[in-house]
Design a protein around this motif. Structure first.
Motif, PDB file in Angstrom:
ATOM      1  N   THR A 162       0.854  -1.383  -0.039  1.00  0.00           N
ATOM      2  CA  THR A 162       0.013   0.157  -0.122  1.00  0.00           C
ATOM      3  C   THR A 162       0.809   1.356  -0.080  1.00  0.00           C
ATOM      4  OG1 THR A 162      -1.894  -1.139   1.145  1.00  0.00           O
ATOM      5  CG2 THR A 162      -1.713   1.322   1.129  1.00  0.00           C
ATOM      6  N   GLY A 163       0.584   2.288  -0.696  1.00  0.00           N
ATOM      7  CA  GLY A 163       1.310   3.360  -1.101  1.00  0.00           C
ATOM      8  C   GLY A 163       2.863   3.025  -1.683  1.00  0.00           C
ATOM      9  N   GLY A 164       3.047   1.941  -2.313  1.00  0.00           N
ATOM     10  CA  GLY A 164       4.103   1.825  -3.036  1.00  0.00           C
ATOM     11  C   GLY A 164       4.365   2.749  -4.191  1.00  0.00           C
ATOM     12  N   THR A 165       5.607   2.827  -4.429  1.00  0.00           N
ATOM     13  CA  THR A 165       6.342   3.704  -5.303  1.00  0.00           C
ATOM     14  C   THR A 165       7.320   3.288  -5.982  1.00  0.00           C
ATOM     15  OG1 THR A 165       7.153   5.893  -5.868  1.00  0.00           O
ATOM     16  CG2 THR A 165       7.837   4.869  -3.735  1.00  0.00           C
ATOM     17  N   ILE A 166       7.473   3.508  -7.493  1.00  0.00           N
ATOM     18  CA  ILE A 166       8.399   2.890  -8.363  1.00  0.00           C
ATOM     19  C   ILE A 166       9.230   4.406  -8.774  1.00  0.00           C
ATOM     20  CG2 ILE A 166       7.217   3.002 -10.634  1.00  0.00           C
ATOM     21  CD1 ILE A 166       8.374   0.504 -11.576  1.00  0.00           C
ATOM     22  N   LEU A 167       8.548   5.450  -8.508  1.00  0.00           N
ATOM     23  CA  LEU A 167       9.303   6.695  -8.818  1.00  0.00           C
ATOM     24  C   LEU A 167      10.059   7.363  -7.853  1.00  0.00           C
ATOM     25  CD1 LEU A 167       6.350   7.875 -11.196  1.00  0.00           C
ATOM     26  CD2 LEU A 167       8.812   7.295 -12.023  1.00  0.00           C
ATOM     27  N   GLY A 168       9.429   7.270  -6.823  1.00  0.00           N
ATOM     28  CA  GLY A 168       9.679   8.099  -5.523  1.00  0.00           C
ATOM     29  C   GLY A 168       9.099   9.519  -5.678  1.00  0.00           C
ATOM     30  N   ALA A 169       8.998  10.131  -4.462  1.00  0.00           N
ATOM     31  CA  ALA A 169       8.079  11.342  -4.603  1.00  0.00           C
ATOM     32  C   ALA A 169       8.438  12.686  -5.463  1.00  0.00           C
ATOM     33  CB  ALA A 169       7.837  11.913  -3.150  1.00  0.00           C
ATOM     34  N   ALA A 170       9.855  12.445  -5.253  1.00  0.00           N
ATOM     35  CA  ALA A 170      10.433  13.793  -6.218  1.00  0.00           C
ATOM     36  C   ALA A 170      10.314  13.629  -7.577  1.00  0.00           C
ATOM     37  CB  ALA A 170      11.865  14.296  -5.654  1.00  0.00           C
ATOM     38  N   GLN A 171      10.658  12.082  -7.811  1.00  0.00           N
ATOM     39  CA  GLN A 171      10.836  11.985  -9.582  1.00  0.00           C
ATOM     40  C   GLN A 171       9.285  11.983  -9.911  1.00  0.00           C
ATOM     41  OE1 GLN A 171      12.803   8.830 -12.520  1.00  0.00           O
ATOM     42  NE2 GLN A 171      12.340   8.196 -10.445  1.00  0.00           N
ATOM     43  N   LYS A 172       8.281  11.474  -9.257  1.00  0.00           N
ATOM     44  CA  LYS A 172       6.778  11.472  -9.722  1.00  0.00           C
ATOM     45  C   LYS A 172       6.434  12.901  -9.786  1.00  0.00           C
ATOM     46  CE  LYS A 172       3.614  10.105  -6.842  1.00  0.00           C
ATOM     47  NZ  LYS A 172       2.315   9.367  -6.153  1.00  0.00           N
ATOM     48  N   GLN A 173       6.939  13.917  -8.980  1.00  0.00           N
ATOM     49  CA  GLN A 173       6.344  15.216  -9.057  1.00  0.00           C
ATOM     50  C   GLN A 173       6.997  15.791 -10.287  1.00  0.00           C
ATOM     51  OE1 GLN A 173       3.733  16.760  -7.599  1.00  0.00           O
ATOM     52  NE2 GLN A 173       4.339  18.368  -8.958  1.00  0.00           N
ATOM     53  N   TRP A 174       8.137  15.271 -10.402  1.00  0.00           N
ATOM     54  CA  TRP A 174       8.971  16.044 -11.905  1.00  0.00           C
ATOM     55  C   TRP A 174       8.365  15.311 -13.075  1.00  0.00           C
ATOM     56  CZ3 TRP A 174      11.543  12.805 -15.221  1.00  0.00           C
ATOM     57  CH2 TRP A 174      12.256  13.425 -16.103  1.00  0.00           C
ATOM     58  N   LEU A 175       8.037  14.137 -13.016  1.00  0.00           N
ATOM     59  CA  LEU A 175       7.520  13.743 -14.160  1.00  0.00           C
ATOM     60  C   LEU A 175       5.979  14.230 -14.597  1.00  0.00           C
ATOM     61  CD1 LEU A 175       7.207  11.494 -16.463  1.00  0.00           C
ATOM     62  CD2 LEU A 175       6.213   9.662 -14.808  1.00  0.00           C
ATOM     63  N   LYS A 176       5.417  14.414 -13.536  1.00  0.00           N
ATOM     64  CA  LYS A 176       3.930  15.418 -13.892  1.00  0.00           C
ATOM     65  C   LYS A 176       4.241  16.763 -14.404  1.00  0.00           C
ATOM     66  CE  LYS A 176       1.142  12.918 -10.410  1.00  0.00           C
ATOM     67  NZ  LYS A 176       0.196  13.069  -9.309  1.00  0.00           N
ATOM     68  N   SER A 177       5.257  17.172 -13.931  1.00  0.00           N
ATOM     69  CA  SER A 177       5.770  18.556 -14.368  1.00  0.00           C
ATOM     70  C   SER A 177       5.947  18.559 -15.944  1.00  0.00           C
ATOM     71  CB  SER A 177       6.591  19.276 -13.465  1.00  0.00           C
ATOM     72  OG  SER A 177       7.857  18.654 -13.875  1.00  0.00           O
ATOM     73  N   ARG A 178       6.801  17.587 -16.131  1.00  0.00           N
ATOM     74  CA  ARG A 178       7.178  17.529 -17.594  1.00  0.00           C
ATOM     75  C   ARG A 178       6.010  17.052 -18.266  1.00  0.00           C
ATOM     76  NH1 ARG A 178      10.368  20.549 -17.483  1.00  0.00           N
ATOM     77  NH2 ARG A 178       9.909  20.290 -19.664  1.00  0.00           N
ATOM     78  N   ILE A 179       5.051  16.383 -18.029  1.00  0.00           N
ATOM     79  CA  ILE A 179       3.693  16.040 -18.674  1.00  0.00           C
ATOM     80  C   ILE A 179       3.119  17.141 -19.061  1.00  0.00           C
ATOM     81  CG2 ILE A 179       1.498  14.989 -18.653  1.00  0.00           C
ATOM     82  CD1 ILE A 179       2.947  12.617 -17.115  1.00  0.00           C
TER      83      ILE A 179
END
Length: 510
Positions: free
Chosen positions: A310-327
């Protein structure tokens, strides 16, 4: 009499129990025996001290990283060098190195294995350059590179590689790519080296240095690095199979740090913040090829949690936020994720998921980022993926269990360079079964080895699966097995009619 390749030699040695005659990194071998074993496997090196070759990477419009490592004794634990060696470098606009446009000198330190990473700035966008190094009175071979273009771009040609297990075969596909003078760059999707086998396992920095140096003993791999710039990410075998993040015993944390440093020392990687970013370098980054292509390069190992939690991540919090910003901040060109492991769902015909070391082990986060992409109005979205040792073409949906969910992109999974996949009988039996339980799967072929070649224009993305005739023969022919297209403004891939008759274990639309 047929040539004895390294794969056959190793298999024969294993069968006879003669490991010490086959594997150069076997701990009990002395230096002379180690080099003899390496030579028997086809290894050779450039002239000292530049034995492991030269390379370039991470091209920007006005900058590129140049790499080499001083290793006069590549399979040694300690190099016969002073702690600091000054290394000169030059960049020219001609292959004869007469028109020098940039030059300098940098210290190569024992701390980083006498590796050199020079970020050359002030170059012209979209231009081919040549470069070389000089140290200890010797010149390196001359390498060729290029900068990324700026502004309007009519086309780009690049290739992806993954999973190049040294013991499993030779590298004829790399020979083909090195000779391709129209190629712009190469993307490596991970498993550049393999940390262990029945022949010995890497644990320490010295181990990983020797492992990388042995891989660089392949002349075709060195030729490819000298021919084209690389963009890079990694997967698990650069450290150890299926590892997650940085969690584990102190021995694992130390091993991971050693593996990361050994990887960095042998590859043309740009690290913002200089070498002090080790042992935890930031690999994820965003790169543009003019207005035509944007690469979103992901790191799917360093920050992940355990799978299926539960709550698992493959990206990590910082990379996920960065990915969304790139999208949300995308430029409008083709949007490409450089993705080391399977993004799309892969249901097991017998129930559940086939492997949860993939994005399937992080279902909530996958759905979150793909839904975000859909809601942001993503278009012209392609993901290039490695790891599976087989080729797949798949529709990408924000929710793979909902067939009413729109197709928002295409995932191309490339064959491995050499690493063995499933048997031909497994592929024949399970290819159709995978298609039955994974309605987004368009194509599967698992019996071949090679690389993917991408030809991209403003109107069309084309992926060509390039296959080697024999992975045990470094001189094997390389041909195109099948070609797939994605048209601009229309999500989803379709096969070129000219290749629909090629071999495959599954096609949704034969």
């Amino acid at each position: 009499m047929p040539t004895l390749d390294r794969r056959t030699l190793l298999q024969a040695a294993l069968g006879a129990g003669a490991l010490t005659t086959a594997w150069p990194l076997f701990e009990q071998l002395g230096p002379q025996a180690a080099y003899a074993a390496a030579a028997a496997l086809g290894a050779s090196w450039d002239a000292a001290p530049f034995t492991v070759g030269v390379g370039s990477g991470d091209p920007l419009p006005t900058s590129v990283v140049l790499w080499t490592r001083l290793a006069p004794d590549p399979l040694a634990d300690v190099q016969p060098l002073p702690d600091i060696v000054q290394v000169d470098w030059q960049v020219a606009t001609d292959s004869g190195m007469s028109a020098i446009v940039a030059s300098g000198s940098v210290p190569a330190s024992v701390t980083l294995g006498h590796s050199v990473h020079v970020a050359v700035d002030g170059l012209t966008p979209g231009r081919r350059y040549w470069y070389r190094f000089r140290a200890l009175g010797q010149y390196s071979r001359t390498g060729r590179t290029r900068t990324a273009p700026a502004g309007s771009v009519a086309s780009v040609r690049f290739a992806s590689l993954n999973c190049q297990h040294y013991q499993s075969g030779e590298y004829p596909g790399l020979r083909d790519l090195a000779a391709d003078t129209n190629l712009d760059f190469v993307v490596h999707l991970g498993d550049y080296v393999y940390e262990g086998s029945e022949l010995g396992t890497a644990y320490t920095l010295a181990d990983y240095r020797k492992l990388h140096a042995l891989y660089k003993g392949d002349p075709l791999l060195r030729d490819l690095h000298a021919a084209h710039p690389f963009y890079l990410t990694w997967d698990d075998h650069e450290v150890v199979n299926d590892y997650s993040g940085s969690r584990g015993a102190a021995t694992f944390v130390a091993r991971r740090a050693a593996a990361y440093q050994g990887w960095y020392e042998h590859l043309p990687l740009r690290i913002d913040g200089a070498d002090s970013a080790l042992p935890d370098p930031q690999l994820y980054r965003y790169r543009q090829w003019g207005d035509l292509l944007e690469l979103v390069i992901l790191d799917l190992r360093q920050y992940r949690s355990e799978q299926n939690v539960t709550g698992g991540t493959i990206l990590g919090a910082a990379q996920k936020q960065w990915l969304k910003s790139r999208i949300s901040g995308r430029s409008g060109g083709w949007h490409c994720w450089v993705n080391s492991i399977f993004l799309s769902q892969q249901r097991n015909p017998d129930g559940g998921y086939l492997f949860t070391d993939q994005w399937d082990g992080f279902l909530a986060e996958r759905k979150e980022v793909l839904t975000y992409a859909q809601q942001a109005g993503i278009a012209d979205f392609v993901t290039i993926t490695g790891d599976w040792h087989s080729a797949f073409v798949q529709d990408v949906r924000p929710d793979f269990d909902n067939l009413a969910a729109p197709v928002i992109g295409t995932e191309f999974v490339a064959h491995s360079t050499t690493s063995s996949g499933y048997s031909a009988s497994w592929n024949a039996t399970n290819g159709p079964r995978l298609g039955q339980v994974n309605p987004h799967l368009q194509y599967f072929e698992g019996n071949r080895y090679g690389y993917d070649l991408y030809e991209v224009t403003p109107l069309r993305w084309t992926t060509r699966q390039r296959m080697v005739a024999d992975r045990t023969n470094p001189s094997a022919a390389v041909t195109t097995l099948t070609s797939w297209h994605v048209d601009r403004g229309r999500a989803g891939a379709y096969e070129d009619p000219a290749t629909k008759g090629s071999a495959a274990q599954y096609r949704r639309n034969p």
